[in-house]
Design an enzyme around this catalytic site. Structure first.
Site, mmCIF file in Angstrom:
data_model
loop_
_atom_site.group_PDB
_atom_site.id
_atom_site.type_symbol
_atom_site.label_atom_id
_atom_site.label_comp_id
_atom_site.label_asym_id
_atom_site.label_seq_id
_atom_site.Cartn_x
_atom_site.Cartn_y
_atom_site.Cartn_z
ATOM 1 N N SER A 138 0.840 -1.187 0.000
ATOM 2 C CA SER A 138 0.000 0.000 0.000
ATOM 3 C C SER A 138 0.881 1.246 0.000
ATOM 4 O O SER A 138 1.999 1.221 0.534
ATOM 5 C CB SER A 138 -0.899 0.013 1.244
ATOM 6 O OG SER A 138 -1.550 1.257 1.409
ATOM 7 N N TYR A 151 -2.575 -0.426 10.741
ATOM 8 C CA TYR A 151 -2.437 -0.857 9.348
ATOM 9 C C TYR A 151 -1.163 -0.284 8.732
ATOM 10 O O TYR A 151 -0.399 -1.007 8.072
ATOM 11 C CB TYR A 151 -3.661 -0.401 8.568
ATOM 12 C CG TYR A 151 -3.649 -0.751 7.100
ATOM 13 C CD1 TYR A 151 -4.054 -2.008 6.658
ATOM 14 C CD2 TYR A 151 -3.261 0.183 6.138
ATOM 15 C CE1 TYR A 151 -4.058 -2.336 5.311
ATOM 16 C CE2 TYR A 151 -3.253 -0.135 4.792
ATOM 17 C CZ TYR A 151 -3.662 -1.390 4.385
ATOM 18 O OH TYR A 151 -3.655 -1.710 3.048
#
Length: 337
Positions: A138, A151
């Site tokens: 990501s 995260y």
């Protein structure tokens, strides 16, 4: 001979779309996830697309379950060619509002799940000196944002872990390839089933892409894995570059905009079901599919898909982005005076 692919997090989102994409090429696809309803639906889609499916209920946080799944896939299909790590969990909240147990669980799934998958794949690929491991990363693994500390921390850890293992493989002269695909915001079901302590419903930050765009990037990376990482979407590449050039500027920008931009205008319920501890598609038998609830705002194509971007092009766009962000901050300061 058909390619054999193992995908974690295959019941929804990017993993689900990637399973269909590999199946369209006639691949054998082992599908790993916790929820049985999503796994069964994904298996039907793989078969309909022209591949062979093997759904295996698996919690990637448990290394024994991942090892058993790899063994089952190998027994069913033979040699493993591609392993795609996609599974994750998350908590949308300020760091101080996340419990230690929730932080551990998110880290075990989102980071250690990739470690467990990589270990299971390498134990089979190294003896054959063949195979590709694709880590679905990501942009938040390079540039952290507020309200997603668990995260972001896990995605940063994946980058460091992968780089270390890659250099070990290079030292050994191995033909096994390891690459990372850094994703932008993607319209997956995570925003409707993630544990959230925000006052309003969580949302991805635009620009948003459909899971099929991400899936095409995963397939392309599996076909051309010698580059250590790929960026999907110009915004992803530019954000990473801009953070390296002027991290303080982005910190101030995200401190001002990051809370609001990750929430819709619709109030959220603190009692809404979430999937941190158990899959939602096991409790109600509902298949959530690949797409989230933001179809009307998501791009189905990415003309600016950046899988192997040119450094000069990126630098030019990054400079423009920095200039724009600086101008925006200046206007806001003047407006407050």
């Amino acid at each position: 001979m058909p390619q054999t692919v193992v995908i974690t997090g295959a019941s929804a989102g990017i993993g689900r779309a990637a399973a269909r994409a590999f199946a369209a090429r006639g691949a054998n696809v082992a599908l790993l996830a916790r929820g049985r309803a999503g796994l069964e639906a994904a298996a039907r889609e793989v078969e309909a697309a022209g591949g062979r499916a093997l759904p295996i209920p698996t919690d990637v946080a448990d290394p024994a379950q991942v090892e058993a799944a790899a063994e089952a896939a190998e027994a069913e299909f033979g040699r493993l060619d591609v392993w795609v790590n996609t599974a994750f969990s998350s908590v949308f909240a300020r760091f101080t509002d996340i419990t230690p147990a929730e932080y551990v669980r998110t880290t075990e799934v989102t980071y250690l799940g990739f470690v467990n998958g990589t270990r299971a794949a390498l134990s089979r690929m190294l003896p054959q000196d063949h195979g590709v491991i694709v880590q679905v990363g990501s942009a938040l693994g390079d540039r952290s944002i507020p309200l997603q500390s668990a995260y972001c921390g896990a995605k940063h850890a994946i980058n460091g872990f992968t780089s270390s293992v890659r250099t070990e493989l290079m030292h050994e002269g191995s033909e096994v390839q390891l690459t990372v695909v850094q994703m932008p915001a993607v319209n997956t079901p995570q925003f409707s089933w993630v544990l959230s302590r925000l006052p309003r419903k969580p949302q991805p930050v635009a620009p948003i892409y459909q899971p099929e765009v991400a899936a095409r990037a995963v397939v392309r990376a599996a076909d051309h894995p010698r580059r250590k990482q790929y960026y999907v979407g110009a915004s992803t590449a530019v954000t990473v570059l801009a953070d390296k050039i002027a991290p303080g500027l982005l910190d101030r920008y995200l401190a001002r905009t990051g809370f609001r931009s990750q929430q819709t205008d619709e109030p959220d319920s603190p009692d809404r079901p979430h999937n941190l501890w158990q899959p939602l598609d096991d409790t109600d038998g509902h298949d959530h599919g690949a797409h989230g609830s933001f179809d009307d705002r998501s791009h189905r194509h990415a003309p600016e898909l950046v899988l192997s971007f040119h450094p000069r092009w990126t630098a030019a766009v990054g400079s423009a982005a920095l200039a724009g962000a600086a101008a925006l901050l200046t206007r806001r300061r003047r407006a407050r005076r």
